[in-house]
Design a protein around this motif. Structure first.
Motif, PDB file in Angstrom:
ATOM      1  N   LEU A  72      32.024  29.747  64.564  1.00  0.00           N
ATOM      2  CA  LEU A  72      31.811  30.273  63.217  1.00  0.00           C
ATOM      3  C   LEU A  72      30.443  30.941  63.117  1.00  0.00           C
ATOM      4  CD1 LEU A  72      32.906  30.553  60.366  1.00  0.00           C
ATOM      5  CD2 LEU A  72      31.938  28.320  59.840  1.00  0.00           C
ATOM      6  N   GLY A  73      29.449  30.355  63.741  1.00  0.00           N
ATOM      7  CA  GLY A  73      28.109  30.939  63.744  1.00  0.00           C
ATOM      8  C   GLY A  73      28.086  32.296  64.432  1.00  0.00           C
ATOM      9  N   LEU A  74      28.813  32.426  65.526  1.00  0.00           N
ATOM     10  CA  LEU A  74      28.886  33.700  66.243  1.00  0.00           C
ATOM     11  C   LEU A  74      29.586  34.755  65.400  1.00  0.00           C
ATOM     12  CD1 LEU A  74      29.739  32.530  69.867  1.00  0.00           C
ATOM     13  CD2 LEU A  74      27.558  33.408  69.031  1.00  0.00           C
ATOM     14  N   ASP A  75      30.663  34.352  64.705  1.00  0.00           N
ATOM     15  CA  ASP A  75      31.383  35.286  63.842  1.00  0.00           C
ATOM     16  C   ASP A  75      30.474  35.813  62.732  1.00  0.00           C
ATOM     17  OD1 ASP A  75      33.706  35.064  65.304  1.00  0.00           O
ATOM     18  OD2 ASP A  75      34.637  33.596  63.953  1.00  0.00           O
ATOM     19  N   VAL A  76      29.679  34.927  62.169  1.00  0.00           N
ATOM     20  CA  VAL A  76      28.751  35.332  61.103  1.00  0.00           C
ATOM     21  C   VAL A  76      27.728  36.325  61.651  1.00  0.00           C
ATOM     22  CG1 VAL A  76      26.937  34.519  59.563  1.00  0.00           C
ATOM     23  CG2 VAL A  76      29.068  33.232  59.758  1.00  0.00           C
ATOM     24  N   ASP A  77      27.202  36.047  62.823  1.00  0.00           N
ATOM     25  CA  ASP A  77      26.224  36.959  63.427  1.00  0.00           C
ATOM     26  C   ASP A  77      26.837  38.333  63.697  1.00  0.00           C
ATOM     27  OD1 ASP A  77      24.279  35.005  63.362  1.00  0.00           O
ATOM     28  OD2 ASP A  77      24.576  34.392  65.466  1.00  0.00           O
ATOM     29  N   ILE A  78      28.057  38.341  64.188  1.00  0.00           N
ATOM     30  CA  ILE A  78      28.735  39.604  64.474  1.00  0.00           C
ATOM     31  C   ILE A  78      28.938  40.395  63.181  1.00  0.00           C
ATOM     32  CG2 ILE A  78      30.940  40.607  65.200  1.00  0.00           C
ATOM     33  CD1 ILE A  78      31.049  38.358  67.335  1.00  0.00           C
TER      34      ILE A  78
END
Length: 55
Positions: free
Chosen positions: A3-9
């Motif tokens: 989820l953190g990676l998705d937010v960063d993307i």
């Protein structure tokens, strides 16, 4: 973690879109300015006359 990676993307994509939008707006403003200058030049040179006005 994922989820953190998705937010960063999504943040990166949003920033890229904002930059693209700002560049597009700057280009549009530049085109508008160039168009106004061109119209003024045509009017000053008398090239914007109709065929009736040339007679």
């Amino acid at each position: 973690m994922r989820l953190g990676l998705d937010v960063d993307i999504h943040k990166l994509e949003a920033e890229k879109l904002r930059k693209w939008k700002n560049k597009a707006e700057e280009d549009l403003d530049s085109l508008k300015t160039d168009y106004k200058k061109l119209r003024l030049s045509i009017r000053t040179a008398g090239l914007g006359k109709t065929s009736e006005q040339w007679r």
